[in-house]
Enzyme design. Sequence first.
Site, PDB file in Angstrom:
ATOM      1  N   SER A 124       0.812  -1.221   0.000  1.00 32.39           N
ATOM      2  CA  SER A 124       0.000   0.000   0.000  1.00 32.39           C
ATOM      3  C   SER A 124       0.844   1.269   0.000  1.00 32.39           C
ATOM      4  CB  SER A 124      -0.868  -0.002   1.256  1.00 32.39           C
ATOM      5  OG  SER A 124      -1.418   1.268   1.482  1.00 32.39           O
ATOM      6  N   GLU A 126       0.151   3.624   1.757  1.00 34.99           N
ATOM      7  CA  GLU A 126       0.214   4.041   3.163  1.00 34.99           C
ATOM      8  C   GLU A 126       1.623   3.822   3.731  1.00 34.99           C
ATOM      9  OE1 GLU A 126      -2.783   6.094   4.556  1.00 34.99           O
ATOM     10  OE2 GLU A 126      -1.679   5.036   6.124  1.00 34.99           O
ATOM     11  N   TYR A 148      -1.630   0.307  10.706  1.00 35.09           N
ATOM     12  CA  TYR A 148      -1.884  -0.357   9.423  1.00 35.09           C
ATOM     13  C   TYR A 148      -0.674  -0.190   8.488  1.00 35.09           C
ATOM     14  CZ  TYR A 148      -3.675  -0.888   4.647  1.00 35.09           C
ATOM     15  OH  TYR A 148      -3.832  -1.247   3.325  1.00 35.09           O
TER      16      TYR A 148
HETATM   17  P1  NAP Z   1     -11.439  -4.706   1.789  1.00 35.12           P
HETATM   18  O1  NAP Z   1     -12.611  -4.362   0.908  1.00 35.12           O
HETATM   19  O2  NAP Z   1     -11.412  -4.208   3.191  1.00 35.12           O
HETATM   20  O3  NAP Z   1     -11.326  -6.303   1.787  1.00 35.12           O
HETATM   21  C1  NAP Z   1     -10.523  -6.960   2.721  1.00 35.12           C
HETATM   22  C2  NAP Z   1     -10.738  -8.459   2.581  1.00 35.12           C
HETATM   23  O4  NAP Z   1      -9.912  -9.133   3.536  1.00 35.12           O
HETATM   24  C3  NAP Z   1     -12.196  -8.920   2.858  1.00 35.12           C
HETATM   25  O5  NAP Z   1     -12.533  -9.928   1.942  1.00 35.12           O
HETATM   26  C4  NAP Z   1     -12.085  -9.506   4.271  1.00 35.12           C
HETATM   27  O6  NAP Z   1     -13.040 -10.492   4.552  1.00 35.12           O
HETATM   28  C5  NAP Z   1     -10.698 -10.137   4.178  1.00 35.12           C
HETATM   29  N1  NAP Z   1     -10.153 -10.440   5.498  1.00 35.12           N
HETATM   30  C6  NAP Z   1      -9.954  -9.610   6.531  1.00 35.12           C
HETATM   31  N2  NAP Z   1      -9.431 -10.266   7.587  1.00 35.12           N
HETATM   32  C7  NAP Z   1      -9.308 -11.564   7.203  1.00 35.12           C
HETATM   33  C8  NAP Z   1      -8.848 -12.740   7.848  1.00 35.12           C
HETATM   34  N3  NAP Z   1      -8.408 -12.724   9.107  1.00 35.12           N
HETATM   35  N4  NAP Z   1      -8.849 -13.900   7.143  1.00 35.12           N
HETATM   36  C9  NAP Z   1      -9.313 -13.940   5.874  1.00 35.12           C
HETATM   37  N5  NAP Z   1      -9.773 -12.862   5.222  1.00 35.12           N
HETATM   38  C10 NAP Z   1      -9.770 -11.687   5.878  1.00 35.12           C
HETATM   39  O7  NAP Z   1     -10.074  -4.230   1.111  1.00 35.12           O
HETATM   40  P2  NAP Z   1      -9.775  -3.832  -0.422  1.00 35.12           P
HETATM   41  O8  NAP Z   1      -9.985  -2.369  -0.580  1.00 35.12           O
HETATM   42  O9  NAP Z   1     -10.406  -4.791  -1.318  1.00 35.12           O
HETATM   43  O10 NAP Z   1      -8.182  -4.025  -0.441  1.00 35.12           O
HETATM   44  C11 NAP Z   1      -7.614  -5.303  -0.768  1.00 35.12           C
HETATM   45  C12 NAP Z   1      -6.183  -5.337  -0.239  1.00 35.12           C
HETATM   46  O11 NAP Z   1      -5.421  -4.289  -0.828  1.00 35.12           O
HETATM   47  C13 NAP Z   1      -6.050  -5.147   1.260  1.00 35.12           C
HETATM   48  O12 NAP Z   1      -4.952  -5.920   1.685  1.00 35.12           O
HETATM   49  C14 NAP Z   1      -5.719  -3.672   1.401  1.00 35.12           C
HETATM   50  O13 NAP Z   1      -5.025  -3.438   2.615  1.00 35.12           O
HETATM   51  C15 NAP Z   1      -4.857  -3.466   0.180  1.00 35.12           C
HETATM   52  N6  NAP Z   1      -4.837  -2.117  -0.391  1.00 35.12           N
HETATM   53  C16 NAP Z   1      -6.014  -1.503  -0.694  1.00 35.12           C
HETATM   54  C17 NAP Z   1      -5.987  -0.257  -1.283  1.00 35.12           C
HETATM   55  C18 NAP Z   1      -7.258   0.456  -1.649  1.00 35.12           C
HETATM   56  O14 NAP Z   1      -7.193   1.668  -1.890  1.00 35.12           O
HETATM   57  N7  NAP Z   1      -8.379  -0.236  -1.756  1.00 35.12           N
HETATM   58  C19 NAP Z   1      -4.748   0.364  -1.568  1.00 35.12           C
HETATM   59  C20 NAP Z   1      -3.574  -0.324  -1.264  1.00 35.12           C
HETATM   60  C21 NAP Z   1      -3.628  -1.578  -0.688  1.00 35.12           C
HETATM   61  P3  NAP Z   1     -14.480 -10.125   5.194  1.00 35.12           P
HETATM   62  O15 NAP Z   1     -15.371  -9.782   4.024  1.00 35.12           O
HETATM   63  O16 NAP Z   1     -14.844 -11.378   5.887  1.00 35.12           O
HETATM   64  O17 NAP Z   1     -14.276  -8.957   6.099  1.00 35.12           O
HETATM   65  O1  G4F Z   2     -10.603   6.780   2.578  1.00 33.10           O
HETATM   66  P1  G4F Z   2      -9.625   6.675   3.677  1.00 33.10           P
HETATM   67  O2  G4F Z   2     -10.083   6.061   4.941  1.00 33.10           O
HETATM   68  O3  G4F Z   2      -8.366   5.930   3.053  1.00 33.10           O
HETATM   69  P2  G4F Z   2      -6.827   5.830   3.495  1.00 33.10           P
HETATM   70  O4  G4F Z   2      -6.641   6.091   4.946  1.00 33.10           O
HETATM   71  O5  G4F Z   2      -6.044   6.661   2.535  1.00 33.10           O
HETATM   72  O6  G4F Z   2      -6.532   4.282   3.270  1.00 33.10           O
HETATM   73  C1  G4F Z   2      -6.963   3.598   2.092  1.00 33.10           C
HETATM   74  O7  G4F Z   2      -5.969   3.701   1.117  1.00 33.10           O
HETATM   75  C2  G4F Z   2      -4.728   3.044   1.450  1.00 33.10           C
HETATM   76  C3  G4F Z   2      -3.773   3.293   0.268  1.00 33.10           C
HETATM   77  O8  G4F Z   2      -3.061   4.481   0.480  1.00 33.10           O
HETATM   78  C4  G4F Z   2      -5.014   1.569   1.654  1.00 33.10           C
HETATM   79  F1  G4F Z   2      -3.854   0.922   1.903  1.00 33.10           F
HETATM   80  C5  G4F Z   2      -5.972   1.411   2.809  1.00 33.10           C
HETATM   81  O9  G4F Z   2      -6.285   0.014   2.970  1.00 33.10           O
HETATM   82  C6  G4F Z   2      -7.259   2.149   2.474  1.00 33.10           C
HETATM   83  O10 G4F Z   2      -7.871   1.504   1.370  1.00 33.10           O
HETATM   84  O11 G4F Z   2      -9.060   8.133   4.041  1.00 33.10           O
HETATM   85  C7  G4F Z   2      -8.531   8.980   3.037  1.00 33.10           C
HETATM   86  C8  G4F Z   2      -8.293  10.375   3.629  1.00 33.10           C
HETATM   87  C9  G4F Z   2      -7.501  10.375   4.943  1.00 33.10           C
HETATM   88  O12 G4F Z   2      -6.570  11.423   4.907  1.00 33.10           O
HETATM   89  C10 G4F Z   2      -8.544  10.679   6.002  1.00 33.10           C
HETATM   90  O13 G4F Z   2      -8.043  11.352   7.141  1.00 33.10           O
HETATM   91  O14 G4F Z   2      -9.562  10.959   3.932  1.00 33.10           O
HETATM   92  C11 G4F Z   2      -9.478  11.582   5.191  1.00 33.10           C
HETATM   93  N1  G4F Z   2     -10.822  11.686   5.759  1.00 33.10           N
HETATM   94  C12 G4F Z   2     -11.456  12.857   6.075  1.00 33.10           C
HETATM   95  N2  G4F Z   2     -12.643  12.602   6.610  1.00 33.10           N
HETATM   96  C13 G4F Z   2     -11.637  10.675   6.093  1.00 33.10           C
HETATM   97  C14 G4F Z   2     -12.784  11.257   6.633  1.00 33.10           C
HETATM   98  N3  G4F Z   2     -11.505   9.337   5.956  1.00 33.10           N
HETATM   99  C15 G4F Z   2     -12.524   8.551   6.361  1.00 33.10           C
HETATM  100  N4  G4F Z   2     -12.416   7.220   6.217  1.00 33.10           N
HETATM  101  N5  G4F Z   2     -13.670   9.069   6.923  1.00 33.10           N
HETATM  102  C16 G4F Z   2     -13.854  10.424   7.082  1.00 33.10           C
HETATM  103  O15 G4F Z   2     -14.872  10.886   7.579  1.00 33.10           O
END
Ligand code: NAP
Ligand code: G4F
Length: 333
Positions: A124, A126, A148
Amino acid sequence: MAKRALITGITGQDGSYLAEFLLSQGYDVYGLVRRTSTINFSRIHHIQDRVTLISGDMLDQTSLMSALEQSEAEEVYNLAAQSFVQTSWSQPVFTGDVTALGVTRLLDAIRKVNPRIRFYQASSSEMFGKVREVPQRETTPFYPRSPYGVAKVYGHWITVNYRESYGLHATSGILFNHESPRRGLEFVTRKVTHAVARIKLGLDEYVYLGNLDSRRDWGFAGDYVRAMWLMLQQDEPDDYVISTGETHSVQELVEVAFSHAGLDWQAHVRQDERFMRPAEVDLLVGDSSKAGHVLGWEPQVHFRELIQMMVDADMQVVQEMIEQGRIDVNHAG
Ligand code: NAP
Ligand code: G4F
């Protein structure tokens, strides 16, 4: 013979898009799902008869070994994580167990069951946290700002370590934020687009947000899962940044979403301390030129189009909920 892939996190946003993509490429798709008291297969409901679900958990080594044996997967995509940054402060140990140590459990299971498996780790942006360089690329040092982010740094380095120690085809995709109509409601893009729909349709008046100044490089999840697959088709494992190269503030996101629905955001957005973070990542913007050169990957959907797509989808979702009587419009909270 069709290729076989195992996806951990198949019930999540990315897992559902990746499963669809792999099916379209002719794969036999297996998904690891954990036991929950209520079934949460809504994102994969439409493809459930075309994928094989295997019970398991990233906390349980035995179940990971069984999943590899049962699926006989040639490619493993590790998307499972406790992925919500805010929750990682209230559940830091659990986040580390799933998001960091879970990667080691899976890599070690691969090493023992079949070291020829190609492995993708969902790293990520992050990890860049308090950024050391703008834009961020594969060589930018990490400075995570949340439990995280720290857990993802561990997951990244254990992937590199298993590649170097055991010669595994283990790749780390450093993906910047990617969103879609399937994004969880707790993440800021979906929280805003869903709130816009509820406000437009008369169910709510306000949405309460935290920091409006932080900036993110937001892309479309459908584009990003294609990059994951491309990484595992390379002869050599490596690390790749996947991003759009554009950065926008949370306030810009709010402006685009509300104006798309013909609303004035200032009349409906309130700031709330509860959504502020103990340590913030102020600015993320990626340089994915390596993915462009090596993988031939480019993002197709850009910021404004992405947010508008999400508002349109949420308008439909909320409208259907009203029509089906699942929201009492007279007592909307
Ligand atoms: P998400 O919607 O939160 O999905 C997370 C998945 O992980 C869900 O299927 C969840 O299952 C499963 N999970 C959580 N804990 C588990 C456990 N103990 N054993 C087995 N499965 C488990 O996340 P996403 O946005 O699709 O992201 C996918 C991956 O990319 C994650 O690793 C995230 O950290 C990473 N990532 C995401 C972003 C982004 O912007 N979306 C960016 C960079 C990296 P349940 O449905 O049962 O909860
Ligand atoms: O949407 P966010 O919660 O995403 P964040 O923290 O960037 O993390 C996501 O992206 C990561 C990749 O860089 C992934 F690895 C991670 O798993 C996840 O998918 O927050 C985005 C921004 C932050 O700066 C937060 O402080 O939005 C700001 N924010 C402002 N108000 C808020 C809010 N975020 C959330 N969730 N809720 C609010 O009300």
